[in-house]
Design a protein around this motif. Structure first.
Motif, PDB file in Angstrom:
ATOM      1  N   ALA A 180      10.653   3.335 -11.843  1.00  0.00           N
ATOM      2  CA  ALA A 180      10.683   4.004 -10.537  1.00  0.00           C
ATOM      3  C   ALA A 180      10.104   5.410 -10.641  1.00  0.00           C
ATOM      4  N   SER A 181      10.469   6.148 -11.677  1.00  0.00           N
ATOM      5  CA  SER A 181       9.951   7.518 -11.832  1.00  0.00           C
ATOM      6  C   SER A 181       8.445   7.514 -12.045  1.00  0.00           C
ATOM      7  N   ARG A 182       7.941   6.559 -12.812  1.00  0.00           N
ATOM      8  CA  ARG A 182       6.491   6.476 -13.022  1.00  0.00           C
ATOM      9  C   ARG A 182       5.763   6.132 -11.733  1.00  0.00           C
ATOM     10  N   LEU A 183       6.335   5.240 -10.952  1.00  0.00           N
ATOM     11  CA  LEU A 183       5.709   4.867  -9.684  1.00  0.00           C
ATOM     12  C   LEU A 183       5.808   5.995  -8.657  1.00  0.00           C
ATOM     13  N   ILE A 184       6.870   6.784  -8.729  1.00  0.00           N
ATOM     14  CA  ILE A 184       6.963   7.964  -7.865  1.00  0.00           C
ATOM     15  C   ILE A 184       5.819   8.924  -8.171  1.00  0.00           C
ATOM     16  N   ASP A 185       5.490   9.097  -9.455  1.00  0.00           N
ATOM     17  CA  ASP A 185       4.347   9.947  -9.810  1.00  0.00           C
ATOM     18  C   ASP A 185       3.066   9.446  -9.147  1.00  0.00           C
ATOM     19  N   LEU A 186       2.861   8.122  -9.169  1.00  0.00           N
ATOM     20  CA  LEU A 186       1.661   7.558  -8.513  1.00  0.00           C
ATOM     21  C   LEU A 186       1.697   7.789  -7.012  1.00  0.00           C
ATOM     22  N   LEU A 187       2.869   7.614  -6.409  1.00  0.00           N
ATOM     23  CA  LEU A 187       2.997   7.836  -4.965  1.00  0.00           C
ATOM     24  C   LEU A 187       2.710   9.299  -4.630  1.00  0.00           C
ATOM     25  N   LEU A 188       3.196  10.207  -5.460  1.00  0.00           N
ATOM     26  CA  LEU A 188       2.924  11.636  -5.213  1.00  0.00           C
ATOM     27  C   LEU A 188       1.437  11.934  -5.287  1.00  0.00           C
ATOM     28  N   HIS A 189       0.737  11.314  -6.246  1.00  0.00           N
ATOM     29  CA  HIS A 189      -0.705  11.539  -6.358  1.00  0.00           C
ATOM     30  C   HIS A 189      -1.425  11.075  -5.094  1.00  0.00           C
ATOM     31  N   GLY A 190      -0.919  10.012  -4.471  1.00  0.00           N
ATOM     32  CA  GLY A 190      -1.529   9.530  -3.244  1.00  0.00           C
ATOM     33  C   GLY A 190      -1.098  10.292  -2.004  1.00  0.00           C
ATOM     34  N   THR A 191      -0.009  11.041  -2.112  1.00  0.00           N
ATOM     35  CA  THR A 191       0.562  11.752  -0.964  1.00  0.00           C
ATOM     36  C   THR A 191       0.098  13.196  -0.878  1.00  0.00           C
ATOM     37  N   VAL A 192       0.087  13.874  -2.032  1.00  0.00           N
ATOM     38  CA  VAL A 192      -0.144  15.309  -2.069  1.00  0.00           C
ATOM     39  C   VAL A 192      -1.635  15.617  -1.972  1.00  0.00           C
ATOM     40  N   ALA A 193      -1.952  16.567  -1.128  1.00  0.00           N
ATOM     41  CA  ALA A 193      -3.343  17.005  -0.984  1.00  0.00           C
ATOM     42  C   ALA A 193      -3.780  17.737  -2.249  1.00  0.00           C
ATOM     43  N   THR A 194      -5.002  17.529  -2.660  1.00  0.00           N
ATOM     44  CA  THR A 194      -5.529  18.232  -3.848  1.00  0.00           C
ATOM     45  C   THR A 194      -6.493  19.316  -3.391  1.00  0.00           C
ATOM     46  N   GLY A 195      -6.688  20.256  -4.287  1.00  0.00           N
ATOM     47  CA  GLY A 195      -7.688  21.290  -4.022  1.00  0.00           C
ATOM     48  C   GLY A 195      -7.093  22.447  -3.329  1.00  0.00           C
TER      49      GLY A 195
END
Length: 195
Positions: A180-195
């Motif tokens: 779950a924690s690893r998948l949360i990291d992936l979800l955050l990468h898809g959620t959080v704006a970069t740059g």
């Protein structure tokens, strides 16, 4: 609101401070017990862990079903109330990650009570209300102080909530909280704006 028999529940009177502390201890101990042992958790063990007598527990919650319904509502409330506190005390991404981890723990406790919850929470409007409350908490974390810079513009709180629900199911099926924690990291990468 109606209970599982269809009767309308009367509004609860506010508890004295000591009684409220005891109720909170019971609900926390019960949530932990049901997450560990499922719906077969012992009421006597829950009372012991909360530091109250069994009679005190039964006076407040005359049946296990009422206890389970109260736990569910209490945990939803705690999870939603955590969002502003996390937003005030942590960096935006950290606050969102911490809230997501707490959501997974909430779902694990809920899964331990799943059979009993199906009987107790038969009202679809309560489930929809819960979803709205949880999505509002996510929205609060995504859009702090009206600054939507944290999330990508296409990200919607309901979608994040649904993704978290899927993560909790996968982690539970695999019996792996670390997944779950690893998948949360992936979800955050898809959620959080970069740059």
């Amino acid at each position: 609101m109606t209970d599982s028999s269809g009767d309308t529940e009367s509004p609860r009177r506010p508890l004295r401070a000591d009684a409220q502390r005891n109720e909170d201890k019971v609900l926390e101990a019960a949530a932990a017990a049901f997450a560990r042992e499922g719906a077969g958790a012992s009421v006597k063990d829950i009372a012991r862990a909360a530091g109250v007598g069994v009679g005190t527990l039964y006076r407040r919650f005359p049946s296990k079903e009422l206890l389970i319904a109260a736990i569910y509502r209490h945990e939803v409330q705690r999870l939603c109330e955590a969002a502003p506190h996390l937003a005030a005390t942590q960096a935006p991404v950290d606050a969102l990650r911490t809230w997501m981890e707490r959501f997974i723990d909430f779902m694990a406790a809920k899964d331990g009570m799943a059979d009993a919850l199906r009987v107790v929470l038969t009202d679809d409007s309560e489930r929809l209300h819960t979803r709205t409350l949880l999505a509002d908490a996510i929205e609060y974390l995504l859009d702090r102080d009206g600054d939507p810079a944290l999330a990508r513009p296409e990200v919607e709180a309901q979608d994040v909530l649904m993704a978290l629900g899927g993560i909790s199911l996968m982690a539970a099926n695999e019996d792996r909280r670390d997944l779950a924690s690893r998948l949360i990291d992936l979800l955050l990468h898809g959620t959080v704006a970069t740059g």
